[in-house]
Design a protein around this motif. Structure first.
Motif: not given
Lengths: 116, 116
Positions: A39-45, A96-106, A21-28
């Motif tokens: 609430x951090x995941x909420x920022x990127x999904x 691929x590493x989720x660099x963009x999403x991690x940046x958004x979270x941070x 599942x795209x969302x769960x794979x991204x979460x992992x």
DNA sequence: CTACTATATAAGTAAATAGTTATATGTTAA
DNA sequence: TTAACATATAACTATTTACTTATATAGTAG
């Protein structure tokens, strides 16, 4: 090839279905880099809070992810003690590493108020 | 770790979802050892012929599997040219070999009549 | 051509899934 | 103790999925 610990086929299928599942794979993928709270995941999904909680629940029920409450927040992280951790790790090495999403979270840093 | 070619996250999720079904995961495990036709799979799965054909169709649509007609039979095999083959291979290295099922196929030998 | 075999496809159905909204629970802080 | 926040859970819904049976297609052998 290096010796590879095997996992029962049916159990492996369950893990693959969870990661399929795209969302769960991204979460992992994100959890490989940092622990996160809902609430951090909420920022990127682009989905609701219950939806994310439910995905995390499934990952937790399968043992892939563990949670730890810290005050108001519940932090999720990969469970390295899980019997499927090796399988998950090798799969994630192809994603691929989720660099963009991690940046958004941070940058958004929704838990800044707790100071941790 | 060795350099690992990445696959788009959404595509990876699709592959994982496909392999996240017990029947399909077993099919792929068998195909790692030998090509098979539908009637051979029928010997080792407790399901109908259309059900197997439909699983093979999904694997073929995703490019994971290819088919080759030989007379009356259509032989299925893993598509090593597929962009996801590396991912599939590493996943399968965590899954037990389907020795028992392969033995059943080889002993029943439903295509014996064609002599191939 | 006809019968037979292998396989695919179509159509229908039941179950599983991922989302939604509403609400409950638990923690913090005023 | 009350308000606000973070998260979980419940209930519902729409979609997807994996199966079923029935039928179509394609090849082979008489």
């Amino acid at each position: 090839m290096v010796f590879q610990a095997k996992v029962e086929l049916e159990k492996a299928a369950n893990v693959l279905k969870l990661l399929g599942d795209k969302t769960r794979l991204t979460i992992v993928a994100i959890l490989q880099k940092r622990e996160c709270c809902v609430c951090e995941f909420l920022e990127v999904f682009d989905t609701s809070q219950p939806s994310i909680s439910q995905h995390l629940r499934k990952l937790k029920d399968a043992g892939l992810v563990k949670e730890e409450r810290r005050g108001q927040w519940i932090y999720y992280s990969l469970n390295q003690q899980c019997e499927f951790y090796g399988l998950v790790e090798t799969i994630m090495s192809h994603v691929p590493e989720q660099i963009d999403k991690i940046k958004i979270i941070e940058q958004s840093n929704p838990t800044v108020r707790c100071g941790c």
